[in-house]
Design a protein around this motif. Sequence first.
Motif, short mmCIF file in Angstrom:
data_model
loop_
_atom_site.label_atom_id
_atom_site.label_comp_id
_atom_site.label_asym_id
_atom_site.label_seq_id
_atom_site.Cartn_x
_atom_site.Cartn_y
_atom_site.Cartn_z
N THR A 40 26.27 -32.28 5.09
CA THR A 40 25.33 -31.78 5.75
C THR A 40 25.20 -30.06 5.73
N MET A 41 26.22 -29.81 6.11
CA MET A 41 26.39 -28.22 6.40
C MET A 41 26.47 -27.80 4.93
N GLY A 42 27.31 -28.35 4.06
CA GLY A 42 27.38 -27.76 2.65
C GLY A 42 25.98 -27.43 1.75
N TYR A 43 25.32 -28.82 1.80
CA TYR A 43 23.98 -28.51 0.97
C TYR A 43 22.87 -27.59 1.88
N PRO A 75 21.88 -27.06 13.21
CA PRO A 75 21.23 -26.92 12.02
C PRO A 75 21.27 -25.47 11.60
N SER A 76 21.75 -25.30 10.32
CA SER A 76 21.81 -24.02 9.84
C SER A 76 20.53 -23.34 9.64
N HIS A 77 19.52 -23.83 9.35
CA HIS A 77 18.24 -23.44 8.99
C HIS A 77 17.50 -22.96 10.28
N ILE A 90 18.07 -31.78 -0.21
CA ILE A 90 17.46 -30.34 -0.52
C ILE A 90 16.11 -30.56 -1.13
N LYS A 91 15.92 -31.41 -1.77
CA LYS A 91 14.38 -31.78 -2.44
C LYS A 91 13.45 -32.22 -1.27
N GLU A 92 13.99 -32.99 -0.52
CA GLU A 92 13.22 -33.12 0.88
C GLU A 92 12.89 -31.94 1.80
N ILE A 147 20.00 -22.43 1.39
CA ILE A 147 19.75 -20.96 2.01
C ILE A 147 20.26 -19.90 1.05
N PHE A 148 21.38 -19.97 0.30
CA PHE A 148 21.57 -19.21 -0.38
C PHE A 148 20.74 -19.06 -1.75
N ALA A 149 20.41 -20.20 -2.17
CA ALA A 149 19.75 -20.39 -3.39
C ALA A 149 18.28 -19.68 -2.99
N ARG A 150 17.86 -19.93 -1.57
CA ARG A 150 16.41 -19.62 -1.50
C ARG A 150 16.41 -17.89 -1.54
N TYR A 151 17.63 -17.36 -1.45
CA TYR A 151 17.78 -15.92 -1.55
C TYR A 151 18.40 -15.36 -2.99
#
Length: 200
Positions: free
Chosen positions: A13-16, A144-146, A46-48, A21-25
Amino acid sequence: MAIENIVIAGAGTMGYSMAQIFARYNYHVTIYDLKEEALETAKKRIKENTQILLQENEITNDQEKEIHQHLKYTTDLKCFENCDLVVESIIENVEIKQNFYKQISKIVKEETILATNTSGISINTLASAVYKPERFIGMHWFNPSHLILLIEIIKGDQTLESVAQTIKELSLHIGKKPVIVQKDVLGFVANRIQFAVLRE
């Protein structure tokens, strides 16, 4: 220190969540795990998550596509060879983490920063297994990291100040609120406060 290519070790969970978040930036992110099924689950989650962001108008269709384009998934250790940063988020077990770092720290470039997402294992203890421990640091995200903006950046006794500042700047760039913990103390800051409150 320029960070462009990031490997997230551990597809839980934390990994993905970190990878997304990194990919979003616009960072190029590879999620590494020993198990193919864990990578498939991460890809599905991630798709969800990006679909939810799209529905809530937090991202556009183009941004959703870019997030997925910036992500790779692998069980191949070669992914560590050319990355600028590794963020480890594997099981909270000292021996397993140390064995991971003994192996990985010899594969990555000598200037690659190695960061652990541990919530409480001593940074110095883990650093003892790292080749060139001056580039090793704690980068503790919260679940949750988001939603939770805080990131604890924990320096070990040998961590270079330039490494800490690079991780701080990276954290700010992805919209987080980093706090540098200058000393490797049990529980870091957030958990020490939490347990002090619980004791009361």
